[in-house]
Motif scaffolding. Structure first.
Motif, mmCIF file in Angstrom:
data_model
loop_
_atom_site.group_PDB
_atom_site.id
_atom_site.type_symbol
_atom_site.label_atom_id
_atom_site.label_comp_id
_atom_site.label_asym_id
_atom_site.label_seq_id
_atom_site.Cartn_x
_atom_site.Cartn_y
_atom_site.Cartn_z
ATOM 1 N N ALA A 36 0.836 -1.209 0.000
ATOM 2 C CA ALA A 36 0.000 0.000 0.000
ATOM 3 C C ALA A 36 0.870 1.258 0.000
ATOM 4 C CB ALA A 36 -0.920 -0.008 1.219
ATOM 5 N N GLN A 37 1.967 1.240 0.742
ATOM 6 C CA GLN A 37 2.863 2.403 0.767
ATOM 7 C C GLN A 37 3.504 2.620 -0.598
ATOM 8 O OE1 GLN A 37 5.496 1.417 3.975
ATOM 9 N NE2 GLN A 37 4.245 2.467 5.497
ATOM 10 N N ARG A 38 3.900 1.560 -1.257
ATOM 11 C CA ARG A 38 4.482 1.681 -2.590
ATOM 12 C C ARG A 38 3.470 2.246 -3.579
ATOM 13 N NH1 ARG A 38 7.681 -4.021 -2.912
ATOM 14 N NH2 ARG A 38 9.401 -3.431 -1.552
ATOM 15 N N ARG A 39 2.227 1.791 -3.482
ATOM 16 C CA ARG A 39 1.177 2.302 -4.382
ATOM 17 C C ARG A 39 0.936 3.784 -4.156
ATOM 18 N NH1 ARG A 39 -3.235 -2.595 -4.128
ATOM 19 N NH2 ARG A 39 -2.131 -3.981 -5.557
ATOM 20 N N ARG A 40 0.907 4.216 -2.870
ATOM 21 C CA ARG A 40 0.709 5.641 -2.569
ATOM 22 C C ARG A 40 1.847 6.480 -3.124
ATOM 23 N NH1 ARG A 40 -1.634 3.953 2.392
ATOM 24 N NH2 ARG A 40 0.394 3.933 3.381
ATOM 25 N N ALA A 41 3.069 5.992 -3.000
ATOM 26 C CA ALA A 41 4.220 6.729 -3.533
ATOM 27 C C ALA A 41 4.126 6.834 -5.048
ATOM 28 C CB ALA A 41 5.520 6.037 -3.119
ATOM 29 N N LEU A 42 3.722 5.761 -5.704
ATOM 30 C CA LEU A 42 3.566 5.772 -7.158
ATOM 31 C C LEU A 42 2.459 6.737 -7.571
ATOM 32 C CD1 LEU A 42 4.330 4.598 -9.922
ATOM 33 C CD2 LEU A 42 2.610 2.817 -9.521
ATOM 34 N N GLN A 43 1.361 6.753 -6.840
ATOM 35 C CA GLN A 43 0.259 7.668 -7.155
ATOM 36 C C GLN A 43 0.695 9.118 -7.021
ATOM 37 O OE1 GLN A 43 -2.895 6.483 -4.538
ATOM 38 N NE2 GLN A 43 -3.793 5.079 -6.033
ATOM 39 N N ARG A 44 1.480 9.432 -5.969
ATOM 40 C CA ARG A 44 1.968 10.798 -5.803
ATOM 41 C C ARG A 44 2.850 11.204 -6.968
ATOM 42 N NH1 ARG A 44 4.550 9.863 -0.811
ATOM 43 N NH2 ARG A 44 2.895 8.742 0.187
ATOM 44 N N ARG A 45 3.723 10.298 -7.390
ATOM 45 C CA ARG A 45 4.618 10.588 -8.506
ATOM 46 C C ARG A 45 3.830 10.791 -9.792
ATOM 47 N NH1 ARG A 45 9.018 6.206 -9.383
ATOM 48 N NH2 ARG A 45 7.586 5.368 -7.887
ATOM 49 N N LEU A 46 2.858 9.922 -10.043
ATOM 50 C CA LEU A 46 2.044 10.045 -11.250
ATOM 51 C C LEU A 46 1.195 11.305 -11.222
ATOM 52 C CD1 LEU A 46 0.884 6.376 -11.864
ATOM 53 C CD2 LEU A 46 2.551 7.693 -13.158
ATOM 54 N N ARG A 47 0.690 11.664 -10.047
ATOM 55 C CA ARG A 47 -0.131 12.867 -9.930
ATOM 56 C C ARG A 47 0.683 14.105 -10.299
ATOM 57 N NH1 ARG A 47 -1.853 12.599 -4.644
ATOM 58 N NH2 ARG A 47 -3.313 11.011 -5.298
ATOM 59 N N SER A 48 1.926 14.166 -9.847
ATOM 60 C CA SER A 48 2.753 15.331 -10.176
ATOM 61 C C SER A 48 3.107 15.345 -11.658
ATOM 62 C CB SER A 48 4.017 15.361 -9.317
ATOM 63 O OG SER A 48 4.831 14.230 -9.591
ATOM 64 N N ARG A 49 3.367 14.182 -12.232
ATOM 65 C CA ARG A 49 3.651 14.120 -13.672
ATOM 66 C C ARG A 49 2.427 14.541 -14.481
ATOM 67 N NH1 ARG A 49 6.844 8.403 -14.326
ATOM 68 N NH2 ARG A 49 8.702 9.011 -13.162
ATOM 69 N N ASN A 50 1.259 14.070 -14.064
ATOM 70 C CA ASN A 50 0.028 14.433 -14.775
ATOM 71 C C ASN A 50 -0.240 15.929 -14.671
ATOM 72 O OD1 ASN A 50 -0.414 11.820 -15.553
ATOM 73 N ND2 ASN A 50 -1.905 11.378 -13.944
ATOM 74 N N MET A 51 0.057 16.511 -13.517
ATOM 75 C CA MET A 51 -0.152 17.946 -13.345
ATOM 76 C C MET A 51 0.784 18.725 -14.269
ATOM 77 S SD MET A 51 -1.998 20.139 -11.822
ATOM 78 C CE MET A 51 -2.685 19.354 -10.393
ATOM 79 N N LEU A 52 2.038 18.323 -14.361
ATOM 80 C CA LEU A 52 2.973 18.993 -15.262
ATOM 81 C C LEU A 52 2.527 18.857 -16.715
ATOM 82 C CD1 LEU A 52 6.427 18.047 -13.708
ATOM 83 C CD2 LEU A 52 5.355 20.297 -13.783
ATOM 84 N N LEU A 53 2.043 17.687 -17.076
ATOM 85 C CA LEU A 53 1.562 17.475 -18.441
ATOM 86 C C LEU A 53 0.352 18.361 -18.724
ATOM 87 C CD1 LEU A 53 1.762 15.870 -21.086
ATOM 88 C CD2 LEU A 53 0.215 14.199 -20.055
ATOM 89 N N ALA A 54 -0.569 18.462 -17.776
ATOM 90 C CA ALA A 54 -1.756 19.296 -17.963
ATOM 91 C C ALA A 54 -1.371 20.770 -18.112
ATOM 92 C CB ALA A 54 -2.714 19.118 -16.786
ATOM 93 N N ILE A 55 -0.416 21.211 -17.318
ATOM 94 C CA ILE A 55 0.033 22.610 -17.428
ATOM 95 C C ILE A 55 0.678 22.840 -18.788
ATOM 96 C CG2 ILE A 55 1.732 24.258 -16.530
ATOM 97 C CD1 ILE A 55 1.086 23.112 -13.736
ATOM 98 N N GLY A 56 1.483 21.886 -19.250
ATOM 99 C CA GLY A 56 2.123 22.025 -20.559
ATOM 100 C C GLY A 56 1.120 22.069 -21.695
ATOM 101 N N VAL A 57 0.156 21.161 -21.669
ATOM 102 C CA VAL A 57 -0.859 21.134 -22.722
ATOM 103 C C VAL A 57 -1.692 22.417 -22.687
ATOM 104 C CG1 VAL A 57 -2.987 19.969 -23.456
ATOM 105 C CG2 VAL A 57 -0.967 18.632 -22.900
#
Length: 92
Positions: A36-57
């Motif tokens: 569960a901790q690994r999944r939460r860390a992955l979700q945080r990383r993906l959330r920040s990547r998705n936010m950067l992608l959304a800002i770029g688009v």
């Protein structure tokens, strides 16, 4: 809380496979918590990547939109056509 530099008991990392006295149920629960901790860390990383992608688009979209308005405002061909039409009407 002991001497400075001493590792606290709650922060001590253990290997569930080598730790004596752990039941299979405790080992399974520890594995679930770790997953569960690994999944939460992955979700945080993906959330920040998705936010950067959304800002770029969004920035590219706004740039194209702004450039389109700018270029359309610079076009004067309709004004030239109207002037030619007025000149033709004046001659007629």
């Amino acid at each position: 809380p002991g001497e400075p530099g001493e590792e606290a008991a709650f922060a001590r990392r253990i290997d569930p496979e080598r730790e004596p006295g752990l039941s299979p149920e405790q080992r399974r629960l520890m594995a679930q918590v770790e997953l569960a901790q690994r999944r939460r860390a992955l979700q945080r990383r993906l959330r920040s990547r998705n936010m950067l992608l959304a800002i770029g688009v969004g920035a590219v979209t706004l740039g194209i939109y702004g450039y389109t308005f700018y270029s359309v405002s610079q076009e004067r061909f309709l004004d030239e056509l109207e002037q030619e039409a007025e000149a033709a009407r004046a001659r007629a």
